[in-house]
Write a protein that holds these residues in place. Structure first.
Motif, PDB file in Angstrom:
ATOM      1  N   SER A 130      14.015 -45.187 -18.600  1.00  9.35           N
ATOM      2  CA  SER A 130      14.579 -45.353 -19.944  1.00  9.35           C
ATOM      3  C   SER A 130      15.135 -46.756 -20.160  1.00  9.35           C
ATOM      4  O   SER A 130      15.367 -47.170 -21.295  1.00  9.35           O
ATOM      5  CB  SER A 130      15.685 -44.324 -20.191  1.00  9.35           C
ATOM      6  N   GLU A 131      15.358 -47.499 -19.058  1.00 11.55           N
ATOM      7  CA  GLU A 131      15.890 -48.863 -19.184  1.00 11.55           C
ATOM      8  C   GLU A 131      14.784 -49.908 -19.339  1.00 11.55           C
ATOM      9  O   GLU A 131      15.055 -51.046 -19.727  1.00 11.55           O
ATOM     10  CB  GLU A 131      16.739 -49.209 -17.958  1.00 11.55           C
ATOM     11  N   ILE A 132      13.550 -49.541 -19.038  1.00 10.66           N
ATOM     12  CA  ILE A 132      12.442 -50.490 -19.163  1.00 10.66           C
ATOM     13  C   ILE A 132      12.033 -50.600 -20.630  1.00 10.66           C
ATOM     14  O   ILE A 132      11.673 -49.602 -21.257  1.00 10.66           O
ATOM     15  CB  ILE A 132      11.236 -50.055 -18.320  1.00 10.66           C
ATOM     16  N   ILE A 133      12.098 -51.798 -21.182  1.00 11.45           N
ATOM     17  CA  ILE A 133      11.710 -52.009 -22.577  1.00 11.45           C
ATOM     18  C   ILE A 133      10.212 -52.247 -22.678  1.00 11.45           C
ATOM     19  O   ILE A 133       9.506 -51.586 -23.437  1.00 11.45           O
ATOM     20  CB  ILE A 133      12.478 -53.200 -23.198  1.00 11.45           C
ATOM     21  N   HIS A 134       9.727 -53.201 -21.902  1.00 16.33           N
ATOM     22  CA  HIS A 134       8.283 -53.471 -21.898  1.00 16.33           C
ATOM     23  C   HIS A 134       7.905 -54.227 -20.627  1.00 16.33           C
ATOM     24  O   HIS A 134       8.765 -54.774 -19.914  1.00 16.33           O
ATOM     25  CB  HIS A 134       7.859 -54.260 -23.148  1.00 16.33           C
ATOM     26  N   LEU A 137      10.886 -48.365 -28.735  1.00 15.05           N
ATOM     27  CA  LEU A 137      10.085 -48.761 -29.887  1.00 15.05           C
ATOM     28  C   LEU A 137      10.915 -48.597 -31.154  1.00 15.05           C
ATOM     29  O   LEU A 137      11.423 -47.522 -31.443  1.00 15.05           O
ATOM     30  CB  LEU A 137       8.820 -47.903 -29.982  1.00 15.05           C
ATOM     31  N   LYS A 138      11.070 -49.676 -31.918  1.00 13.07           N
ATOM     32  CA  LYS A 138      11.891 -49.656 -33.126  1.00 13.07           C
ATOM     33  C   LYS A 138      11.075 -49.731 -34.413  1.00 13.07           C
ATOM     34  O   LYS A 138      11.587 -49.469 -35.492  1.00 13.07           O
ATOM     35  CB  LYS A 138      12.900 -50.811 -33.110  1.00 13.07           C
ATOM     36  N   GLY A 139       9.826 -50.124 -34.303  1.00 12.89           N
ATOM     37  CA  GLY A 139       9.027 -50.229 -35.508  1.00 12.89           C
ATOM     38  C   GLY A 139       7.640 -50.763 -35.214  1.00 12.89           C
ATOM     39  O   GLY A 139       7.267 -51.003 -34.062  1.00 12.89           O
ATOM     40  N   PHE A 140       6.882 -50.941 -36.280  1.00 20.56           N
ATOM     41  CA  PHE A 140       5.515 -51.417 -36.198  1.00 20.56           C
ATOM     42  C   PHE A 140       5.267 -52.318 -37.393  1.00 20.56           C
ATOM     43  O   PHE A 140       5.739 -52.042 -38.500  1.00 20.56           O
ATOM     44  CB  PHE A 140       4.550 -50.224 -36.213  1.00 20.56           C
ATOM     45  N   SER A 141       4.575 -53.426 -37.177  1.00 21.91           N
ATOM     46  CA  SER A 141       4.330 -54.372 -38.261  1.00 21.91           C
ATOM     47  C   SER A 141       2.910 -54.923 -38.176  1.00 21.91           C
ATOM     48  O   SER A 141       2.397 -55.175 -37.089  1.00 21.91           O
ATOM     49  CB  SER A 141       5.330 -55.526 -38.198  1.00 21.91           C
ATOM     50  N   ARG A 142       2.306 -55.113 -39.350  1.00 15.82           N
ATOM     51  CA  ARG A 142       0.975 -55.727 -39.416  1.00 15.82           C
ATOM     52  C   ARG A 142       1.073 -57.216 -39.768  1.00 15.82           C
ATOM     53  O   ARG A 142       0.058 -57.896 -39.870  1.00 15.82           O
ATOM     54  CB  ARG A 142       0.121 -55.013 -40.459  1.00 15.82           C
ATOM     55  N   THR A 143       2.295 -57.709 -40.011  1.00 15.98           N
ATOM     56  CA  THR A 143       2.478 -59.123 -40.323  1.00 15.98           C
ATOM     57  C   THR A 143       2.101 -59.972 -39.114  1.00 15.98           C
ATOM     58  O   THR A 143       2.566 -59.729 -38.003  1.00 15.98           O
ATOM     59  CB  THR A 143       3.946 -59.408 -40.708  1.00 15.98           C
ATOM     60  N   ASP A 144       1.244 -60.974 -39.337  1.00 15.22           N
ATOM     61  CA  ASP A 144       0.778 -61.838 -38.243  1.00 15.22           C
ATOM     62  C   ASP A 144       0.115 -61.039 -37.131  1.00 15.22           C
ATOM     63  O   ASP A 144       0.317 -61.288 -35.942  1.00 15.22           O
ATOM     64  CB  ASP A 144       1.943 -62.667 -37.662  1.00 15.22           C
ATOM     65  N   GLY A 145      -0.645 -60.036 -37.512  1.00 13.32           N
ATOM     66  CA  GLY A 145      -1.316 -59.198 -36.517  1.00 13.32           C
ATOM     67  C   GLY A 145      -0.525 -57.931 -36.254  1.00 13.32           C
ATOM     68  O   GLY A 145       0.630 -57.802 -36.641  1.00 13.32           O
ATOM     69  N   ASN A 146      -1.144 -56.955 -35.590  1.00 14.89           N
ATOM     70  CA  ASN A 146      -0.475 -55.690 -35.301  1.00 14.89           C
ATOM     71  C   ASN A 146       0.474 -55.862 -34.114  1.00 14.89           C
ATOM     72  O   ASN A 146       0.042 -56.254 -33.033  1.00 14.89           O
ATOM     73  CB  ASN A 146      -1.517 -54.616 -34.970  1.00 14.89           C
ATOM     74  N   VAL A 147       1.753 -55.556 -34.337  1.00 15.62           N
ATOM     75  CA  VAL A 147       2.733 -55.707 -33.260  1.00 15.62           C
ATOM     76  C   VAL A 147       3.682 -54.518 -33.216  1.00 15.62           C
ATOM     77  O   VAL A 147       3.989 -53.905 -34.243  1.00 15.62           O
ATOM     78  CB  VAL A 147       3.573 -57.004 -33.407  1.00 15.62           C
ATOM     79  N   ALA A 148       4.131 -54.189 -32.006  1.00 13.64           N
ATOM     80  CA  ALA A 148       5.183 -53.192 -31.795  1.00 13.64           C
ATOM     81  C   ALA A 148       6.513 -53.937 -31.751  1.00 13.64           C
ATOM     82  O   ALA A 148       6.650 -54.944 -31.062  1.00 13.64           O
ATOM     83  CB  ALA A 148       4.951 -52.445 -30.480  1.00 13.64           C
ATOM     84  N   THR A 187      11.660 -58.214 -29.204  1.00 14.95           N
ATOM     85  CA  THR A 187      10.327 -58.684 -28.837  1.00 14.95           C
ATOM     86  C   THR A 187       9.263 -58.067 -29.750  1.00 14.95           C
ATOM     87  O   THR A 187       9.344 -56.891 -30.116  1.00 14.95           O
ATOM     88  CB  THR A 187       9.999 -58.314 -27.376  1.00 14.95           C
ATOM     89  N   ARG A 188       8.259 -58.874 -30.107  1.00 19.64           N
ATOM     90  CA  ARG A 188       7.121 -58.412 -30.877  1.00 19.64           C
ATOM     91  C   ARG A 188       5.921 -58.355 -29.935  1.00 19.64           C
ATOM     92  O   ARG A 188       5.383 -59.383 -29.561  1.00 19.64           O
ATOM     93  CB  ARG A 188       6.851 -59.355 -32.054  1.00 19.64           C
ATOM     94  N   VAL A 189       5.556 -57.156 -29.530  1.00 20.89           N
ATOM     95  CA  VAL A 189       4.493 -56.980 -28.537  1.00 20.89           C
ATOM     96  C   VAL A 189       3.168 -56.714 -29.250  1.00 20.89           C
ATOM     97  O   VAL A 189       3.075 -55.803 -30.069  1.00 20.89           O
ATOM     98  CB  VAL A 189       4.817 -55.799 -27.596  1.00 20.89           C
ATOM     99  N   PRO A 190       2.127 -57.506 -28.957  1.00 22.73           N
ATOM    100  CA  PRO A 190       0.849 -57.323 -29.642  1.00 22.73           C
ATOM    101  C   PRO A 190       0.169 -56.004 -29.309  1.00 22.73           C
ATOM    102  O   PRO A 190       0.296 -55.480 -28.195  1.00 22.73           O
ATOM    103  CB  PRO A 190       0.017 -58.513 -29.150  1.00 22.73           C
TER     104      PRO A 190
END
Length: 253
Positions: free
Chosen positions: A163-167, A218-229, A235-238
């Protein structure tokens, strides 16, 4: 395949969108029978009072009452919901609301057929004798049992809570692990090893170089500048295009 077609209502304030989806379902998805269409959420609720559908194909942005607001008024939340919209910024919320799928307009035939297969499988699995609350308790027990991860390092290994590992991020043949405590570890193992060892109920590989903790961070998802978590540490993970559909389905589950 289900013995009889699933009964569906299409809800969309745009006439051509309603009829286009109905035509696609009629031509490519015999598992679905559209018995009604509604131009507003209010009209849909009136139709649902008369006959409860198996499936709602539901637009999000509609005048008067949005698709999300309609869900709050549903008398039976066992109805399977598929959101259909041209506004991709609602994808994560739609899945968190319990939608089976999220189809972007213009609707792809391949994506529609895949969506219908999910609907059919869920309908068939609803007859499973194991109560849903029991399944959830078993899942939570399994998570608690597996909530430890061993990180091999050059000097030995360290134990951390999953649970402590973010990515996790690939660094050539090594892997960087980012923790919610602010610590970072460099493991001597490559990211494929971690993908095989980590609990799939907690982690998801979004890209050849990245694994994210979808359950805790995971806090959200965005398609801005590509798909990122969007992760809890900012952090914005592709997310690769190949993994996007699976990722959105994984977030829902």
């Amino acid at each position: 395949m289900s013995s009889s077609p699933l009964q569906a209502i299409i809800v969309d304030d745009e006439h051509h969108c309603r009829h286009n989806l109905a035509e696609l379902l009629s031509e490519y998805c015999p598992e679905i029978q559209v018995y009604a269409m509604a131009a507003s959420a209010k009209e849909a609720l009136e139709q649902i009072e008369d006959t409860t559908p198996d499936v709602l194909f539901l637009d999000i942005r509609m005048p008067g009452m949005t698709g999300f607001e309609l869900l709050e008024h549903l008398p039976n939340r066992a109805i399977q919901v598929v959101f259909t919209t041209a506004h991709d910024e609602y994808a994560l919320r739609a899945l968190k609301e319990g939608a089976v799928d999220y189809l972007e307009k213009p609707i792809s035939i391949d994506e529609l057929e895949a969506c219908v297969q999910k609907l059919v499988k869920r309908k068939e699995s609803s007859s499973d004798a194991t109560p849903s609350w029991t399944k959830e308790m078993l899942k939570l027990a399994n998570l608690k049992e597996l909530d430890r991860t061993t990180i091999p390092t050059a000097d030995g290994f360290v134990m951390v809570k999953s649970s402590e590992i973010i990515h996790l991020e690939a660094a050539e043949s090594y892997t960087r692990i980012f923790l919610s405590t602010g610590e970072r570890h460099l493991s001597s193992k490559n990211i494929r090893v971690f993908e095989q060892r980590l609990n799939p109920q907690i982690f998801f590989r979004t890209h050849k170089s990245h694994i994210v903790n979808v359950l805790y961070h995971l806090k959200g998802f965005s398609r801005t500048d590509g798909n990122v978590a969007l992760m809890s540490d900012g952090t914005r993970v592709p997310i690769s295009r190949r993994k996007l559909g699976e990722f959105l389905e994984r977030v829902q589950s």
